[in-house]
Motif scaffolding. Structure first.
Motif, short mmCIF file in Angstrom:
data_model
loop_
_atom_site.label_atom_id
_atom_site.label_comp_id
_atom_site.label_asym_id
_atom_site.label_seq_id
_atom_site.Cartn_x
_atom_site.Cartn_y
_atom_site.Cartn_z
N TYR A 164 0.83 -1.21 0.00
CA TYR A 164 0.00 0.00 0.00
C TYR A 164 0.86 1.25 0.00
CZ TYR A 164 -3.84 3.16 1.07
OH TYR A 164 -4.76 4.17 1.00
N ASN A 168 2.27 2.10 -3.26
CA ASN A 168 1.26 2.31 -4.31
C ASN A 168 1.08 1.09 -5.21
OD1 ASN A 168 -0.72 4.10 -5.26
ND2 ASN A 168 0.54 4.63 -7.03
N MET A 199 -8.98 4.23 1.18
CA MET A 199 -7.76 4.55 0.42
C MET A 199 -7.10 5.84 0.92
SD MET A 199 -7.46 2.04 -1.73
CE MET A 199 -6.36 2.62 -3.02
N PRO A 200 -6.71 5.92 2.18
CA PRO A 200 -6.09 7.15 2.69
C PRO A 200 -4.78 7.46 1.97
CG PRO A 200 -5.73 5.34 4.21
CD PRO A 200 -6.70 4.84 3.19
N LYS A 201 -4.55 8.74 1.73
CA LYS A 201 -3.31 9.17 1.10
C LYS A 201 -2.28 9.41 2.19
CE LYS A 201 -1.35 12.62 -2.02
NZ LYS A 201 -1.62 13.86 -2.81
N ILE A 202 -1.26 8.55 2.24
CA ILE A 202 -0.25 8.61 3.29
C ILE A 202 1.00 9.31 2.73
CG2 ILE A 202 1.19 7.28 4.88
CD1 ILE A 202 -0.93 5.06 4.72
N PRO A 203 1.37 10.46 3.27
CA PRO A 203 2.58 11.15 2.79
C PRO A 203 3.81 10.25 2.92
CG PRO A 203 1.28 12.60 4.18
CD PRO A 203 0.67 11.24 4.30
N GLU A 204 4.66 10.32 1.92
CA GLU A 204 5.84 9.44 1.88
C GLU A 204 6.73 9.61 3.10
OE1 GLU A 204 9.50 8.36 -1.20
OE2 GLU A 204 7.85 9.65 -1.85
N ASN A 226 6.33 6.98 5.76
CA ASN A 226 6.45 5.56 5.42
C ASN A 226 7.28 4.77 6.41
OD1 ASN A 226 4.88 6.09 3.21
ND2 ASN A 226 6.40 5.45 1.68
N GLN A 235 -7.48 15.37 6.94
CA GLN A 235 -6.54 14.33 6.54
C GLN A 235 -5.75 13.83 7.74
OE1 GLN A 235 -3.72 15.34 3.46
NE2 GLN A 235 -2.95 13.24 3.29
N LEU A 245 -5.64 9.97 8.97
CA LEU A 245 -4.38 9.25 9.12
C LEU A 245 -4.20 8.74 10.55
CD1 LEU A 245 -1.95 11.46 7.00
CD2 LEU A 245 -2.90 9.22 6.40
#
Length: 214
Positions: free
Chosen positions: A36, A39, A107-112, A115, A180, A184
């Motif tokens: 995930y 991507n 589908m949350p957008k996780i900032p790189e 990680n 957001q 998160l």
């Protein structure tokens, strides 16, 4: 396992298969989060499908084991403990699946930049579940080793909490919308809680182990 069960090779194999599914689910959970974050969504969905299948197989095995125990094998005072262990452990697999399903839905957008901490939290929770599988297996095969594995579950649960707190602090330090950040945080807590579920099983397992030694 014969120390506690008046059993056959069949029931030993069933319980071993059930615990193998638990261990496989922990590893698949970790791999799914890695997919995930990188991507690889199609591969993530494949991992989720594997977890769904694991959940169904674990449920079927648990029901089969429970029916067998009631009909043929265990003295009542021990049977209840074994059934509780299986049901509590099955809930860990269910919660792993539920966590990944939420990722698939929202589908949350996780900032790189998150990680590394995200994967550290995931691995700590995954390790807690892996050690849980060893603890439960030891309950049936080598009672003296149970506390060693329970201690490791507690260690990784504390690690997940510690790293998870750092992750949540990092989330709220980001220059992104509050909505957001809240989303998160929700998902970060989902990851942490996998280790919490493993700890809850161990809390009960330690009591059952003490009862067996009396």
């Amino acid at each position: 396992m014969a120390l506690i069960l008046k059993t056959t090779r069949f029931i030993e194999t069933q319980i071993d298969a059930f615990l193998d599914i638990l261990s496989d689910s922990a590893t698949t959970f970790e791999l799914a989060m890695e997919d995930y974050l990188n991507n690889r969504i199609e591969q993530f969905e494949t991992r989720l499908a594997q977890i769904r299948e694991n959940e169904h197989r674990a449920d079927d095995l648990r029901v089969s084991i429970e029916r067998f125990l009631y009909e043929r094998t265990l003295i009542p005072e021990n049977r209840g403990d074994v059934l509780a262990i299986l049901e509590n452990t099955d809930e860990v697999i269910d919660n792993i699946k539920d966590s990944l399903v939420q990722f698939s839905i929202e589908m949350p957008k996780i900032p790189e930049c998150l990680n590394d901490l995200w994967m550290q939290t995931t691995k700590a929770s995954s390790n807690a579940v892996e050690q849980l599988s060893f603890a439960v297996r030891s309950f049936f095969r080598d009672l003296a080793a149970v506390n060693n594995y329970i201690h490791k579950v507690y260690f990784f649960e504390r690690e997940a909490d510690h790293i998870g707190e750092r992750l949540r602090r990092e989330i709220f330090n980001l220059d992104i919308e509050l909505s957001q950040k809240s989303q998160l945080r929700f998902f970060a807590i989902h990851i942490e809680k996998i280790s919490d579920y493993a700890q809850v099983v161990c809390d009960r397992l330690s009591i059952y182990a003490i009862k067996r030694q009396l």
